[in-house]
Design an enzyme around this catalytic site. Structure first.
Site, PDB file in Angstrom:
ATOM      1  N   LYS A  57       0.809  -1.177   0.036  1.00 39.81           N
ATOM      2  CA  LYS A  57       0.097  -0.095  -0.057  1.00 39.81           C
ATOM      3  C   LYS A  57       0.969   1.371  -0.115  1.00 39.81           C
ATOM      4  CE  LYS A  57      -3.671   2.122   2.689  1.00 39.81           C
ATOM      5  NZ  LYS A  57      -4.537   1.668   4.043  1.00 39.81           N
ATOM      6  N   SER A 132      -9.665   2.039   3.085  1.00 40.73           N
ATOM      7  CA  SER A 132      -8.668   2.924   2.273  1.00 40.73           C
ATOM      8  C   SER A 132      -7.827   1.972   1.475  1.00 40.73           C
ATOM      9  CB  SER A 132      -7.882   3.864   3.020  1.00 40.73           C
ATOM     10  OG  SER A 132      -6.906   3.224   3.774  1.00 40.73           O
ATOM     11  N   SER A 156      -9.747  -0.662   7.164  1.00 39.63           N
ATOM     12  CA  SER A 156      -9.160  -0.512   5.830  1.00 39.63           C
ATOM     13  C   SER A 156      -8.442  -1.629   5.550  1.00 39.63           C
ATOM     14  CB  SER A 156      -8.036   0.746   5.854  1.00 39.63           C
ATOM     15  OG  SER A 156      -8.815   2.211   6.238  1.00 39.63           O
TER      16      SER A 156
END
Length: 463
Positions: A57, A132, A156
């Protein structure tokens, strides 16, 4: 041909050890797939070696590789160091495929807040992958990576894993180093693995977890057990009625979760109803005071002086204002303003201070439940993946996506998502939450249910 849609990291390791494929061939199989989902913000050249590829990420610092946190304000930022988790992946031979898309500074539930455009769900590209960490979840589900790392502040990792049909772990707070992760809310942020199955998830957790001298909040971790047991004899499961009967849970989600609960009973687990009334009633409100308050402090470092974007201005104050105006998107601005207000003189105790006291109550309520149960179980997300743009105009509706994941995050507890079925042809996520350091229990239960459920992780449109 290497079937990247079905290949697990464990099977990839077996193939590498047996020399059925080379490291270069394995890397090319993933890197050569077209990213029509916009899962990646940056894709890397092959670093060489014979390890398994991995996606990270884009809030995880990677030396020499752009790290933007999905924000224009960090668009030009290239770290000169690796985050601890990135360094540990390198030490184990894992090869970086690229940096995945994220809501800006990990603030969002759909990956639509990324300054570089949304990611699409592999099961239905007209729908969101969650957030997210939608980029990592979409990459794993779409065959663009065998596994990856995400970050979880209020859900997330778990929520996008639910919407994309992956296994995702939010570890116990403090078991994985946050050193080198772009900070959102420091008392909540936690990095964790996303994978196709529970065994891969456990293996990746074993690689990244453990004490780190660069992060004083980290602790030693019990030996991680890659699960193999297929029954649940002796496991006590609690079903919080507020989380399983919450308003807004779609009928298809409720049905899939109910069937998984019945399956757990058939595997030997004892299942009982329980209650977490304060955690669910106040968790969301508590989170949206604590997290924005910490974000307003953490994001104060983006001043146009030290790194990242710098906009023109006649003096420092004007330059600072223009930089933040141009660099931050609407959601970070919204949370910075909420958080700054909550911390301001005259309001601190009424808002942030009270939220922290409520947080203690939430932790105690969970602790009381775990005196009786080994874990609690609920849907991960109240809905399946929703259409792109459906909730962008209503921030409150977007926040409600994390209603079921936030309470355990506020308590610093580990949570595991496993896919448990389909509703309207889209994945449904089952959330398993345990007490601190109960990751091995979550892996054991998740693996047993995973084997019995037989969920096909490949999106139907790609089969």
């Amino acid at each position: 041909m290497i079937d990247t849609l079905r290949l697990t990291a464990e099977e990839a390791k077996r193939m590498l050890d047996a020399r059925e494929v080379s490291g270069a061939e394995l890397f090319t199989a993933y890197a050569g797939r077209e990213d029509d989902l916009h899962a990646y913000l940056h894709r890397c050249d092959d670093p060489g070696g014979d390890g398994i590829p991995i996606a990270l990420k884009d809030i995880i610092s990677t030396k020499g590789v752009p790290t933007t946190a999905g924000s224009k304000i960090l668009e030009s930022y290239v770290p000169v160091f690796d985050a601890t988790v990135a360094a540990r992946c390198k030490e184990h031979g894992l090869r970086l495929l690229g940096k995945t898309n994220t809501d800006e500074f990990a603030m969002g539930s759909s990956t639509e807040n990324s300054a570089f455009g949304p990611t699409h769900n592999p099961w239905d590209p007209t729908r969101v992958p969650g957030g997210s960490g939608g980029g990592t979840a979409a990459a794993v589900s779409g065959g663009l990576a065998p596994w990856g790392l995400g970050s979880d502040t209020g859900g997330s990792i778990k929520q996008p894993s639910a919407l994309c049909g992956n296994v995702g772990l939010r570890p116990t707070y403090g078991t994985v180093s946050r050193y080198g992760a772009v900070a959102f809310a420091s008392s909540l942020d936690q990095i964790g693995p996303v994978a196709k199955n529970v065994r891969d998830c456990a293996w990746l957790y074993s690689i990244i977890s453990g004490r780190d001298e660069n992060d004083s909040t980290t602790v030693e971790v019990p030996a991680v057990e890659v699960p193999s047991v297929d029954d649940l004899k002796g496991v006590r499961i609690g079903l919080p009625k507020e989380m399983n009967e919450a308003e807004g849970i779609e009928p298809g989600v409720r049905d899939a979760v109910r069937k998984a609960i019945e399956l757990a009973e058939s595997l030997g687990a004892s299942v009982e109803d329980c209650s977490l009334p304060l955690s669910v009633d106040y968790g969301l409100a508590c989170y949206y005071l604590v997290a924005p308050a910490e974000a307003s402090s953490n994001l104060g470092r983006y001043d146009g002086v030290r790194y990242g974007l710098r906009s023109d201005g006649a003096d420092f104050r004007e330059m600072l204002m223009h930089t933040r105006h141009d660099g931050f998107g609407d959601e970070p601005k919204r949370r910075i303003m909420i958080g700054t207000y909550a911390l301001s003189s005259g309001y601190y105790d009424a808002y942030y201070g009270k939220a922290q006291r409520v947080r203690t109550v939430i932790k105690r309520e969970h602790d009381a439940a775990f005196e009786k149960y080994d874990l609690i179980m609920s849907p991960t997300s109240p809905t399946v993946a929703f259409e792109l743009g459906a909730k962008t105009a209503d921030p409150l509706a977007m926040y409600l996506n994390d209603l079921l994941t936030i309470p355990s995050c506020m308590a610093g507890l580990p949570g595991l998502n496993i896919p448990c079925g389909l509703s309207e042809g889209l994945p449904v996520g089952l959330q398993l939450v345990g007490p601190q350091f109960a990751e091995n229990t979550l892996f054991r239960v998740g693996h047993a249910l995973e084997q019995a459920l037989g969920f096909d992780v490949v999106p139907e449109r790609l089969r």
